[in-house]
Structures are given as structure tokens and as C-alpha cells.
Design a protein around this motif. Structure first.
Motif, PDB file in Angstrom:
ATOM      1  N   UNK A   1       0.634  -0.994   0.192  1.00  0.00           N
ATOM      2  CA  UNK A   1      -0.202   0.075  -0.059  1.00  0.00           C
ATOM      3  C   UNK A   1       1.072   0.833   0.261  1.00  0.00           C
ATOM      4  N   UNK A   2       1.827   1.365   0.604  1.00  0.00           N
ATOM      5  CA  UNK A   2       3.022   2.481   0.274  1.00  0.00           C
ATOM      6  C   UNK A   2       3.183   2.959  -0.765  1.00  0.00           C
ATOM      7  N   UNK A   3       3.540   1.653  -1.800  1.00  0.00           N
ATOM      8  CA  UNK A   3       4.374   1.492  -2.710  1.00  0.00           C
ATOM      9  C   UNK A   3       3.857   2.163  -3.695  1.00  0.00           C
ATOM     10  N   UNK A   4       2.053   1.794  -3.675  1.00  0.00           N
ATOM     11  CA  UNK A   4       1.694   2.687  -4.308  1.00  0.00           C
ATOM     12  C   UNK A   4       1.449   4.633  -4.169  1.00  0.00           C
ATOM     13  N   UNK A   5       0.904   4.416  -3.020  1.00  0.00           N
ATOM     14  CA  UNK A   5       1.291   5.740  -2.139  1.00  0.00           C
ATOM     15  C   UNK A   5       2.809   6.469  -2.772  1.00  0.00           C
ATOM     16  N   UNK A   6       3.264   5.935  -2.548  1.00  0.00           N
ATOM     17  CA  UNK A   6       4.519   6.903  -3.340  1.00  0.00           C
ATOM     18  C   UNK A   6       4.378   7.234  -4.542  1.00  0.00           C
ATOM     19  N   UNK A   7       4.204   6.474  -5.206  1.00  0.00           N
ATOM     20  CA  UNK A   7       4.057   6.347  -6.535  1.00  0.00           C
ATOM     21  C   UNK A   7       2.530   7.898  -6.406  1.00  0.00           C
ATOM     22  N   UNK A   8       1.332   7.499  -6.233  1.00  0.00           N
ATOM     23  CA  UNK A   8       1.019   8.272  -6.352  1.00  0.00           C
ATOM     24  C   UNK A   8       1.345   9.450  -5.820  1.00  0.00           C
ATOM     25  N   UNK A   9       2.370   9.879  -5.107  1.00  0.00           N
ATOM     26  CA  UNK A   9       3.024  10.668  -4.539  1.00  0.00           C
ATOM     27  C   UNK A   9       3.547  11.805  -5.984  1.00  0.00           C
ATOM     28  N   UNK A  10       4.376  10.709  -6.062  1.00  0.00           N
ATOM     29  CA  UNK A  10       5.767  11.433  -6.960  1.00  0.00           C
ATOM     30  C   UNK A  10       4.277  12.097  -8.726  1.00  0.00           C
ATOM     31  N   UNK A  11       3.626  11.097  -8.932  1.00  0.00           N
ATOM     32  CA  UNK A  11       2.794  11.698  -9.866  1.00  0.00           C
ATOM     33  C   UNK A  11       1.896  12.472  -9.477  1.00  0.00           C
ATOM     34  N   UNK A  12       1.446  12.881  -9.170  1.00  0.00           N
ATOM     35  CA  UNK A  12       0.789  14.706  -8.206  1.00  0.00           C
ATOM     36  C   UNK A  12       1.887  15.622  -8.237  1.00  0.00           C
ATOM     37  N   UNK A  13       3.404  15.502  -8.257  1.00  0.00           N
ATOM     38  CA  UNK A  13       4.130  16.377  -8.483  1.00  0.00           C
ATOM     39  C   UNK A  13       4.706  17.086  -9.554  1.00  0.00           C
ATOM     40  N   UNK A  14       4.685  15.499 -10.315  1.00  0.00           N
ATOM     41  CA  UNK A  14       4.828  15.548 -11.990  1.00  0.00           C
ATOM     42  C   UNK A  14       3.487  15.745 -12.999  1.00  0.00           C
ATOM     43  N   UNK A  15       2.444  16.575 -12.099  1.00  0.00           N
ATOM     44  CA  UNK A  15       1.088  17.059 -12.870  1.00  0.00           C
ATOM     45  C   UNK A  15       0.746  15.633 -13.484  1.00  0.00           C
ATOM     46  N   UNK A  16       0.538  14.764 -13.236  1.00  0.00           N
ATOM     47  CA  UNK A  16      -0.082  13.591 -14.504  1.00  0.00           C
ATOM     48  C   UNK A  16      -0.730  12.641 -12.881  1.00  0.00           C
ATOM     49  N   UNK A  17      -1.349  12.966 -12.005  1.00  0.00           N
ATOM     50  CA  UNK A  17      -2.226  12.331 -11.145  1.00  0.00           C
ATOM     51  C   UNK A  17      -3.132  11.845 -11.625  1.00  0.00           C
ATOM     52  N   UNK A  18      -3.182  10.195 -12.003  1.00  0.00           N
ATOM     53  CA  UNK A  18      -4.042   9.745 -11.682  1.00  0.00           C
ATOM     54  C   UNK A  18      -5.199   9.077 -11.347  1.00  0.00           C
TER      55      UNK A  18
END
Length: 764
Positions: free
Chosen positions: A606-623
């Protein structure tokens, strides 16, 4: 107290004899209302000479008025001042003063009786002469009387306005053998003992001895001593007054004097010891103050001396038990005689620091709220209802009996099923400090009991250190991984824990460093273990084991939704509107990406998925904020575990059975493959099977041969065939203490090796 008026007490002492200044500058008695000194008068005095007194004795009438006394006895030839306040007694004194001045004085049996009747008075008293009467500002009469003879009441003749009675004058019965040695020895013994009483008693003036030596008559001597003997009760004085035989009177007083002397000598001894101790303490205090003042004047203030004074104050405030206080005082004296540059100075200083900083008498003063405790356990842990119920039962017993001994609990189960967090919740529910101590890999016994002070760098054991950190002697102390203790040449920590975890012994736990007993009975010990079989039986017997089994898939999903997702979302800086996990996504993660009894790997994924979401939010590519099974597969990759597909594929072929392998971290699904080939009764076993597993395999083959009729096999099928049994995952050793075959049910095996399989045989 010689007064017939209730409440007329001035606190004076009745010493007897003439008025003399008492020892130790005590105030003279008899200056106010109430009891006054009784004094014996010489035969020629203000009351008249001896002839006049004898004339009064011969002229005593058969009937006299009765004056009752409270809590006092007057003897013949004694003078006593009285304060008369009762109306009937005042009238009696006024009428007696106008006549011959004679009256009879009787003592009340109970001083609290306000209006005594005949039954409330002793029968024996004295005939007395009223000498002087004065009126006090309070309206009472101050009367001075002198007793002239013993008497006994034969009959009361009047009760109003005051008592009158017929009396019988009692004369002393002279002993015919007064000149004999035995009588003289008795008289001398009484005199010697009374002399010692005068010297030991602070109430009696030294001049009394002069008067008592000059009394020639033995009867008067006995009366004089009875009047002045301290602490002689009214009942005893009344008994002496009733004795007309002089020898009996002296014998009784001889016994009472011996008792009084024994008490006085013991009191003097105790007082001397106390004064000696107090004097020694005061002397040391003054000397230390003088030394400090001298050093200050010379500009040579000693820092070490100041340090010792600070330690002395800390010892006084620490509330040490008697044994620890003696040790602390002894070490402090050694430190005071030691040079700060000495090698032992720091060692002794550190030891005293430990003694004064330990919470010897500090307890957590907080009641256990069962309702709040249940709320905390429900808030922090999902399900585990039976476990919570048992913990709440322990807490309820501790609340009903706070002085009782704390239980020793052992939480046993796979990793990450909530053992440590349960301990934290228990501590929070009880309002106590939570201290955790890891025992995994510990091999040194000194970690538990501490090092002796003879070793360099010695310190107390971890138990005492944790109690010091907690600041109270009743924390919740968790001993993690108790099943992983070791032992070598440095000792056996498990054996050292036998004393710590035994409620009957830990009340006087002795750490090697402290070398004084410390009470651990109020510490709430909780141990954790993955496998209880590796815990020594003696140690396991001292603990109440609570099993925490692994979580089912449904429980893992609920724990993830309620606890893990919010925690990982917060730790990775995400908000609820940025990421949310669907139930299907959590089920997919638990089923295909983890295989465990606890939830540790589930939280990692679950933490792995949250970190990927955190990265995408900073890249402007929020899923999409909602995590679905498709997003899980996209972010975590291909599923790691396909248990259902693998199980279906393997059991589709004959000769494959499913076993359940028990391991310390939960369990494994184990496949057992069997094949028959031409040959001659050979049994081949492969797959890194240990001795016990090989024995189980042979036992399984024997069982098959014993039930060939049930299995539909030929009776001699084994003659021309070889049997090959293989357990996959050949790189992993497999063993267990036992194995058995069931009709489809797996048999749990014990511990041993890295995996602990339980095999199952069926009718295939």
C-alpha cells in the motif's frame, strides 16, 4: 487529680512531701485550680503540735460528713489542697468549718460520676481536718486539709444535702517482729528502691530523700512513699490505704517500686540512645557547617564536598528502603573519605546516582477505567475479540485489587499480528509508561541481572535501566522475542528471567550492580514470541500464554481499510481526496501480492502505491484518485502469488497431495508428489527432507499398505514397484517433530528446521 469539681484540672503534678522545687526547672504544682501537692507534715506544725493532733484523733466522732475526691487518694499525715466546686460539697465545707473541722474523705471509684452515691465510693478513706478555706474568683472554695487517721465506713446515714456515715477508725497493726532482720531488710529494700526512683524521676525533687530517711515509723514511711511514687494508680494507692498491717504495706510497695524502677531504667536507656543519636547528628551537622565556613573564608571551597552534600540531600529525599538506605549511607561515607582523583571515586559516585534516581516508591496513581480501556483496544486493533476480552479481565482484577501482583502475559503468534501494539494499548489503557526491551539474540546473563561493580564500565541490567527511564516502578514492560534468547559461556539469560517473571520471587529482585533488592511485583510484564516451543519449559510455565493467530484475507482487508491506508496516506503526504483504495483493490493486493499471517507486507505494498501517487502528483500526471484492481496491476506489476491457479494445476494430476506447512511466520501450502515406477520395493525421498519427515513418509507408506482393501489396490502392489515421494522447493530444508496421515486433514507438526510441514494423505 484531687478535686471534686468536674473539669477542675490545672495540669500540675502531685509529688508529695513539702513544697520543693522540682528537677529540670519544672513549674511548681498546685498554683491554680484542681489538683495540688499532697505533703506530709511534721507532727509539730501549723496544724498544731503532736499532742493536739492526738487529741483530735481520740475525739473523732462515730459519724462524719463525707467529702468525695476524684482520681486521688490522701494518706494519714498528708496535707492536700483541694478545689471544691459542687454545691453540696461547698455546703459541707461551710458547715464543717463552723464546727470541729473534721470530715471523712473517700475516693470515687469512677471519677466521671457527677453525684456519687455510696456504691460509687471506696469504703476505706481518711479522717481529715479542714485547716483553711478561701474563696476563688470563680466562686469555688480553695480548701487545705490534713489527713490524721485511716477509717472505714460502716454505714451511710444521710444522703442530703451531703453524705454522712458512721465510721470506724483504723489503727496501724504494728508488726511484733519489726526488730527482726527480715523486716529491717524489707524496710531497707523499700528505701533503696525509692532512692533510685527519686534519682531517675524528673518529677521528684532530690530533697524528698532527706525527709524519707528521717521517718522512723515504718507505717508513715509506707504512706509517704505511696503518696509520692510516680505512676502508682489510684486503685493501687487505695489498696495501700486499706492495708493496716505495716509489713504487708511494705511488701506491696517493694513490688511496685521494682516495677517502676524497671520501667524507668528502660526509659532512661532509650532516652540516652535517642539523645546520643541526635547529639551525634547535630555534632556532625555543626562540624560540616564550620568546615564549609572555614573553606569559604579561605577561598578553598571543595567542589567534591559540595557534591557529597548534594548526594546526601538526594538520599534523604529518595525514600530508599532500609536495605538500600544503609548501603547508600555506607557508600557515601566511603566517598567522603576518598580523593576525587581516586580510581574508585567515579565508580562509587555513579553507583550512588543509580540508587537515588531509581523510583523506589513512585507508583502511577491512576485508576483503570475498563470502559476506556475497551475503547482504546477497539480503536487500535481490529477483531481479536477473545484476546481483548482476556486482557480486559486482567485489567478488571488489577483495578479491584490494586495491591495484587501483576500478571505475566505472553503474546504468541506470527510477526506483525499486533503483539507489540497490543502492549502499547494496554499501557495506554492503564495510564502507565510503556517500556520495550528486545531479547532477540541476547546471550549475556548480565543484560538481565547487570554486571558486578568490580567490572570496568559496569551497569545495572536492562530491567533496572528501563524502570529508571520509566520513572515509576509499575510500568508496562514488553520483553520482545523471548523465544530467540541464546546462551553461551557468558550465561543463560532465560535462566535469569526465571526470577524476573515469577511473581513469587520478583518482589525481591536483586540486580548484581545494585546488590540490594528491588520490588518488581508491580511491573506489568508482557512477553512476545513467534514460537513458544523454543522457550524453556520452566520459563514458559511462569507465563500466561495468549495465542494470536494470523489474519484471514477478509480481516486483512478490514485492517488495511481502517488502519493501514490512512497511515500510509499521511506518511506519504497525500490527502484523502488524492487517493482512495477500493475494497476490490485491497483484496487483490492481499491475495496476489502478499502471502503472510500478518499485515506487514500488505502495508508495504500500500505504501508503494502511495509513493507512486505522490510522485505522479508532483509531475502533474495525477491518476484517478480511486485505486482499482487495474491500477494495482499497473503499478505493482504482475501478481506474485497465484495460489488458486497453482493448486488447480498441480492437483489435476494423480499422485499430488496438498499439505499445510506450519512456520514461525504463519504457514505455507506444501505439495507432496508421489510416483510409482518399476523396481523392487525401494522408497526414494527427495526435496531436502529431514529425518523426521523421512520417518513420516515411511509411516505413510506403511499405512497405505495396511489399508489396500479400502484404497482398491492389489495386496502385493509394492513387490514390483519403487515409490518416489518428492516435495518441491528443494532448496528449503523441511522437517518437523512428528507427522501423521488423515483422511484429508493436515496434521500440524512441531518446530525444527526452517520450514515445519504437516503432510496430509488422502484416498487418491
Amino acid at each position: 487529680m484531687c478535686s471534686d469539681d468536674p473539669g477542675d484540672v490545672d495540669g500540675g503534678t502531685v509529688t508529695g512531701g513539702f513544697y520543693h522545687r522540682e528537677k529540670r526547672a519544672q513549674p511548681r504544682a498546685g498554683r491554680g485550680r484542681g489538683a495540688r501537692k499532697a505533703r506530709h507534715m511534721p507532727l509539730k506544725n501549723e496544724f498544731g503540735d503532736a499532742t493536739e493532733i492526738q487529741d483530735k484523733i481520740r475525739s473523732i466522732p462515730d459519724e462524719l460528713p463525707i467529702l468525695p475526691l476524684r482520681d486521688a487518694v490522701i494518706f494519714p499525715t498528708a496535707v492536700m489542697p483541694l478545689t471544691v466546686g459542687r454545691e453540696r460539697s461547698v455546703q459541707l465545707i461551710n458547715e464543717v468549718q463552723e464546727s470541729d473541722g473534721l470530715l471523712a474523705v473517700l475516693t470515687q471509684r469512677d471519677k466521671e460520676v457527677e453525684n456519687p452515691g455510696p456504691d460509687d465510693l471506696y469504703e476505706t478513706g481518711t479522717v481529715s481536718v479542714v485547716h483553711r478555706v478561701m474563696r476563688t474568683p470563680e466562686g469555688n472554695l480553695f480548701v487545705i486539709v490534713m489527713a490524721i487517721s485511716r477509717m472505714r465506713v460502716t454505714e451511710f446515714t444521710q444522703s442530703d444535702p451531703y453524705h454522712r456515715a458512721r465510721i470506724e477508725v483504723l489503727a496501724d497493726e504494728a508488726d511484733e517482729n519489726e526488730a527482726e532482720v527480715s523486716f529491717q531488710a524489707l524496710r531497707r529494700s523499700v528505701l533503696d528502691q525509692f532512692e533510685r526512683v527519686i534519682k531517675l524521676s524528673p518529677q521528684l525533687p532530690d530533697e524528698l530523700l532527706t525527709f524519707v530517711i528521717n521517718i522512723d515509723e515504718s507505717g508513715r514511711l509506707a504512706d509517704y512513699i505511696a503518696t509520692n511514687l510516680p505512676n502508682l494508680s489510684v486503685v493501687s494507692k487505695q489498696f495501700v490505704l486499706g492495708l493496716t498491717n505495716i509489713r504487708e504495706r511494705l511488701e506491696f510497695l517493694n513490688t511496685e517500686l521494682a516495677k517502676e524502677l524497671e520501667v524507668m531504667e528502660l526509659r532512661t536507656k532509650i532516652q540516652s540512645q535517642v539523645e546520643e543519636e541526635v547529639g551525634k547528628t547535630q555534632r556532625e551537622y555543626f562540624l560540616r557547617e564550620q568546615l564549609r565556613a572555614i573553606q569559604k573564608e579561605l577561598g578553598e571551597a571543595d567542589d567534591s564536598q559540595q557534591e557529597i552534600e548534594e548526594l546526601r540531600e538526594q538520599i534523604e529525599k529518595a525514600g530508599l528502603p532500609e536495605e538500600a538506605r544503609k548501603e547508600a549511607d555506607r557508600e557515601l561515607k566511603r566517598l567522603g573519605r576518598m580523593s576525587p582523583s581516586a580510581a574508585d571515586y567515579t565508580v562509587t559516585r555513579t553507583y550512588l546516582d543509580w540508587l537515588v534516581t531509581l523510583p523506589w516508591n513512585v507508583l502511577t496513581q491512576q485508576a483503570v477505567d475498563i470502559v476506556r480501556a475497551k475503547e482504546i483496544l477497539d480503536r487500535d486493533h481490529h477483531d481479536l475479540e477473545k484476546i481483548k476480552e482476556r486482557i480486559l479481565e486482567y485489567l478488571a482484577v488489577m483495578e479491584l485489587r490494586p495491591e495484587g501482583k501483576a500478571p505475566i502475559l505472553c503474546f504468541a503468534g506470527p510477526p506483525d499480528v499486533g503483539k507489540t501494539s497490543l502492549g502499547r494499548s494496554v499501557a495506554e489503557a492503564m495510564g502507565r509508561k510503556f517500556m520495550r526491551m528486545s531479547l532477540g539474540g541476547m546471550r549475556d546473563e548480565a543484560e538481565i541481572r547487570g554486571h558486578r561493580r568490580t567490572y570496568i564500565g559496569a551497569l545495572p541490567g536492562q530491567i533496572i535501566q528501563n524502570i529508571r527511564r520509566a520513572g515509576a516502578r509499575d510500568p508496562v514492560m514488553m520483553l520482545d522475542e523471548i523465544d530467540k534468547l541464546g546462551a553461551d559461556f557468558r550465561g543463560d539469560p532465560a535462566a535469569a528471567l526465571l526470577e524476573v517473571l515469577d511473581p513469587e520471587q520478583n518482589v525481591s529482585f536483586r540486580d548484581n550492580y545494585l546488590d540490594v533488592t528491588f520490588d518488581l511485583s508491580r511491573v506489568f510484564f508482557i512477553t512476545t514470541a513467534n514460537v513458544i516451543d523454543t522457550i524453556p519449559s520452566a520459563l514458559r510455565d511462569r507465563m500466561e500464554t495468549i495465542e494470536l493467530s494470523g489474519y484471514t484475507e477478509e480481516e486483512q482487508v478490514q485492517i488495511a481499510a481502517n488502519y493501514l491506508v490512512p497511515r500510509q496516506r499521511e506518511e506519504n503526504g497525500l490527502k484523502p481526496e488524492q487517493i482512495a483504495f477500493s475494497t476490490e483493490a485491497l483484496e487483490q493486493i492481499a491475495r496476489h501480492y502478499t502471502r503472510e499471517a500478518g499485515v506487514r507486507n500488505l502495508e508495504r505494498e500500500i505504501g508503494n502505491i502511495c509513493r507512486k501517487y505522490a510522485r505522479k502528483s508532483l509531475e502533474g500526471n495525477m491518476p484517478d484518485p480511486e485505486v482499482t484492481p487495474a491500477i494495482v496491476r499497473e503499478l505493482l506489476g504482475a501478481p506474485k502469488f497465484r495460489i488458486a491457479e497453482e493448486l488447480e494445476e498441480r492437483v489435476s494430476r494423480p499422485g499430488v497431495a496438498v499439505g499445510l506447512a506450519w512456520t514461525p511466520v504463519g504457514g505455507e501450502v506444501l505439495f507432496v508428489e508421489g510416483s510409482l515406477a518399476g523396481g523392487g520395493r525401494n522408497l526414494t525421498m527427495t526435496g531436502q527432507l529431514g529425518d523426521v519427515m523421512q520417518e513420516s513418509t515411511k509411516a505413510a507408506l506403511t499405512w497405505v499398505r495396511s489399508v489396500v482393501d479400502r484404497l482398491g489396490l492389489e495386496e502385493d502392489f509394492y513387490k514390483g514397484h519403487d515409490v518416489h515421494i518428492h516435495v518441491p522447493s528443494g532448496a528449503i530444508p523441511k522437517d518437523g517433530p512428528s507427522g501423521r496421515c488423515d483422511d484429508g486433514d493436515g496434521a500440524r507438526l512441531g518446530t525444527g528446521g526452517q520450514a515445519h510441514p504437516a503432510t496430509a494423505c488422502d484416498d487418491r
